[in-house]
Design an enzyme around this catalytic site. Sequence first.
Site, short mmCIF file in Angstrom:
data_model
loop_
_atom_site.label_atom_id
_atom_site.label_comp_id
_atom_site.label_asym_id
_atom_site.label_seq_id
_atom_site.Cartn_x
_atom_site.Cartn_y
_atom_site.Cartn_z
N SER A 1 48.69 71.44 59.82
CA SER A 1 48.04 72.69 59.49
C SER A 1 48.40 73.58 60.45
CB SER A 1 46.65 72.49 59.39
OG SER A 1 46.54 71.47 58.21
N LYS B 1 50.01 76.74 59.27
CA LYS B 1 49.26 77.57 58.33
C LYS B 1 49.36 79.23 58.94
CE LYS B 1 46.80 74.15 56.17
NZ LYS B 1 45.49 73.51 56.04
N TYR C 1 55.38 73.98 50.84
CA TYR C 1 54.08 73.92 51.71
C TYR C 1 54.39 72.60 52.51
CZ TYR C 1 49.37 72.72 52.99
OH TYR C 1 48.25 72.40 53.50
N TYR D 1 38.76 73.11 60.59
CA TYR D 1 38.39 72.58 59.05
C TYR D 1 36.67 72.90 59.33
CZ TYR D 1 42.68 70.15 59.76
OH TYR D 1 44.08 70.02 59.93
N VAL E 1 46.44 67.66 61.62
CA VAL E 1 46.19 66.28 61.56
C VAL E 1 47.23 65.47 62.27
CG1 VAL E 1 44.65 66.13 59.41
CG2 VAL E 1 47.02 66.03 59.12
#
Lengths: 302, 302, 302, 302
Positions: free
Chosen positions: C63, C66, C187, C238, C256
């Site tokens: 992530s 992102k 992605y 998160y 993660v």
Amino acid sequence: MDLQALLDDIAARSAPMAAGGRVADYIPRLAQVDPGRFGMALATVDDALVGTGDDRTPFSIQSISKVFALILVLARDGGRLWSRVGREPSGDPFNSLVQLEHEQGIPRNPFINAGALVVTDRLLSLTGDAFGAVRTFLREESAQEVDMDPEVAGSEAAHGHRNAALAHFMASFGNLENPVDQVLDHYFRQCALAMDCRGLARAGLLLARHGMRGDGSRLLSPSEAKRVNAVMLTCGTYDTAGEFAYRVGLPGKSGVGGGILAVIPGRGALCVWGPALEPSGNSLAGVEALDRLTTATGWSVF
Amino acid sequence: MDLQALLDDIAARSAPMAAGGRVADYIPRLAQVDPGRFGMALATVDDALVGTGDDRTPFSIQSISKVFALILVLARDGGRLWSRVGREPSGDPFNSLVQLEHEQGIPRNPFINAGALVVTDRLLSLTGDAFGAVRTFLREESAQEVDMDPEVAGSEAAHGHRNAALAHFMASFGNLENPVDQVLDHYFRQCALAMDCRGLARAGLLLARHGMRGDGSRLLSPSEAKRVNAVMLTCGTYDTAGEFAYRVGLPGKSGVGGGILAVIPGRGALCVWGPALEPSGNSLAGVEALDRLTTATGWSVF
Amino acid sequence: MDLQALLDDIAARSAPMAAGGRVADYIPRLAQVDPGRFGMALATVDDALVGTGDDRTPFSIQSISKVFALILVLARDGGRLWSRVGREPSGDPFNSLVQLEHEQGIPRNPFINAGALVVTDRLLSLTGDAFGAVRTFLREESAQEVDMDPEVAGSEAAHGHRNAALAHFMASFGNLENPVDQVLDHYFRQCALAMDCRGLARAGLLLARHGMRGDGSRLLSPSEAKRVNAVMLTCGTYDTAGEFAYRVGLPGKSGVGGGILAVIPGRGALCVWGPALEPSGNSLAGVEALDRLTTATGWSVF
Amino acid sequence: MDLQALLDDIAARSAPMAAGGRVADYIPRLAQVDPGRFGMALATVDDALVGTGDDRTPFSIQSISKVFALILVLARDGGRLWSRVGREPSGDPFNSLVQLEHEQGIPRNPFINAGALVVTDRLLSLTGDAFGAVRTFLREESAQEVDMDPEVAGSEAAHGHRNAALAHFMASFGNLENPVDQVLDHYFRQCALAMDCRGLARAGLLLARHGMRGDGSRLLSPSEAKRVNAVMLTCGTYDTAGEFAYRVGLPGKSGVGGGILAVIPGRGALCVWGPALEPSGNSLAGVEALDRLTTATGWSVF
């Protein structure tokens, strides 16, 4: 069909289910009840009354009172109530606040706590004494003494923060007509009424007779009475209404005191009592007994 | 940088934003405030104080009081509070009950109403007079008279069904130490305190000075003070904390009276006041002014 | 301050935290990583680079990618993205569908999976190769080889039903521009890029330098860069963004794979790596190390 | 009772209700249907068949197919299905993802889209051709040609992002046995079957005859058939099941093609068709006609 033998047999087979459940413990008085008690009574539209087990032992009717408060409001006020409370299953635990938030203070149905508070509020406006109106009606229909257990009512009041939260929340949306504390007082007392299976079965006959009282007078129109049955079937057993319809197939209303009132339209009314509950708050032995009864007799509405 | 000229210019450009918003109307007294008022004050850690517009007009501080109640609890009780209230943004409207239901009566953070009630409850246990403790602290830090507007406090109490619902709901989970009505009484009075921009900016300096009071004594450790700033940044503006961080980039706490307190760590504290709110409850002109200020000065923490 | 000694000390104290966590196991390749690995690197705006432990071991950035996809979209497309994705913390687990339903297919922020899919979708429209654009950018900024781990990408694709559900759900609201399978493909590959702490810290400097690339050219305006930092602080970890802001006080983004990228505005960028995660998906040792670092240095933004 | 005259009269009074509704428009083919069409047919257990209006015009059965898929799974697989799908009303719009998230991929009941996908998935595993099994069954019971409208099936596939999201989401919880695209393909085709009111009423007789097929063979036990009726009553009309039970008082299943199948246990089966829908997706004229019929005849189950 030998109804007495059938009920005795069902009682013998169903009562042991209690071992898997727990007595409601948030009200000290209810927590003291022996979980092994079991009673059952069937009243028929032709005035027969058959009972078994602890069918003459009074217990706390709790949420079963909601059915009668609803009947009394509909009898006096027609369908006006339905602008303040819905008729859909809640799909959520019985005292959830979530839905109220999403739907602007309009409870999903008259049998979740929030909806029952609205019904009691309206009955209080209509009669000036909601508790008294319910008690009088139950006395007349059951042909029994019906009284409140003051210890239960006191416990409810002391531990009733969730119901107080619901009432204040609806008041914040303008959906209560009377002061919060008055509504709660009548509601707690109405839930604390004590009756036995025989009395509740007799009182439930009104719905089996499509709106006729025990004295032959009409309280609800046949359509209205059928509609109360429909609300019981879809909303009467907390968030397990689908399961109850699937297993039992009758309109029913349960209470955390361990009672369940069920209606066999056109035929009779049943009350079972077993204090040990499954997690949703319904009597374990009671649901089992009703399941066995409709399987044996074919009296499911379906 | 000529701060006076900068503030005057920002005020002139930001005040007209009020036309797009609405004054809070659920409290009659707040609804009477002229939406066109605008004030702004900046207090710096080196004791300068610059203001513009209606910077000397007292207004109802409302939720800004939550910051000071939190500071006072942390100062007396350390981190124990965090077992009873979380530190996460709520992602929901500021008075939502939904999250409380899902998280067993533990409010998401100390700045949503439910969390602020827990803070006031704890402050009441710690001091015996939560309202008095907040008022005394604000008087000392602001070097102003600080008093409650009794009409505002009375309106809150009369219309406070939602807060009563929240308090009862948390009580049902065992997350209040004091009786519901006492907690509500202190909370309503704390929110009804009236201050002006200059006084609030001065009181906010504690967080800019990393925990030092105006008299040079230490109330919070630097880590604790920084952590209060972090909670303000992530949770201080209802459900628009992300937007506020994006536009303004400072820890801030708004109130429905139209005030916003913002902290520039190590440098100063700002208070803006404009009673016309956007739908989430933040001052429209106030957020605009803070956005312009951090854009012009680069004082965003990022 | 001897940064090398400080980082070595923090690494020694933080790495043991891994014992309380678990390596992500939904991707087989990630499940094989030794949970005891720990690396940390700090790149400063004046071109210093200090590292410790496994700071040269590539890991799956997941992530963290992102952040870079968001930067690339904002650089090409300005604020247009914000009509398709919000900037508020989600208050929900990172891959929740609930909020999407309530908000008509507009994800809460660009760092939850749904929002990141929208960002990748937009980057795909803008560049024709979203994955390639992210990889090229990371290669240039990190001055490293940056490649996708095909086994990780394959696992994501095979087990990516939740992400497929999110993508189809947004497509049902008209919030995807490209076919679902193409968006998912880019992605999954972008998340499967592998880098080490040193490379990620260097790449993160863009945000510490307020939008300047390593070659001195400007990619984002200072305001835009600060705003990316704000989104990282409020939404980057998160549903524990509040906790992260409270403990660490820096804009950060976790993955993660066990990495966390943190920005010290105006000063530098940090990357920590420890594969054992807490339940929300953040590196246990990583958060601990960042907490220790900001406590020791005072580099929190607050 | 002259059933033909009754049906004609009800049709004349109910058809105009269509003016207040809207034809489903997310499938282009359905959007072209004349909203003023209205048909109704009643098949009785003693083999009478009465119809009125457009009772011989085929329409897209859509969600009504879910009843028959459920019957076929229960007939082959008994109660095993209930570990993968619940029996409770959803309390939410019919294609909501929220509940699935809260309940770990187990849909609330077999009539919301998610639950119907599980049923089709299971039927596919049991038969190798879920679509074919439903079509064959409907052909045999209706004594009609029953075919899929390929244009409708194609539209469903093209616009079926929400169903794809549901299927992927359940797959992420391990609650699908077959590949997502295969399940969707069979589901879209099953929903695209076209039948007329007469055929559907005849097919519905299985549930009125407590599980007996038209050829006299038994497909479901009486208990199982009654239980399907119970699920229809509590879950058959999207999030208006309570309202439908209240007004109509029969087990019913509606489809966005404008059809409603209703069962009068022990007596017969009804199908009404009127393409204009209320916001929840049920035929406006259809519900009106059923309400009038049960009021006039007393055939409510209550």
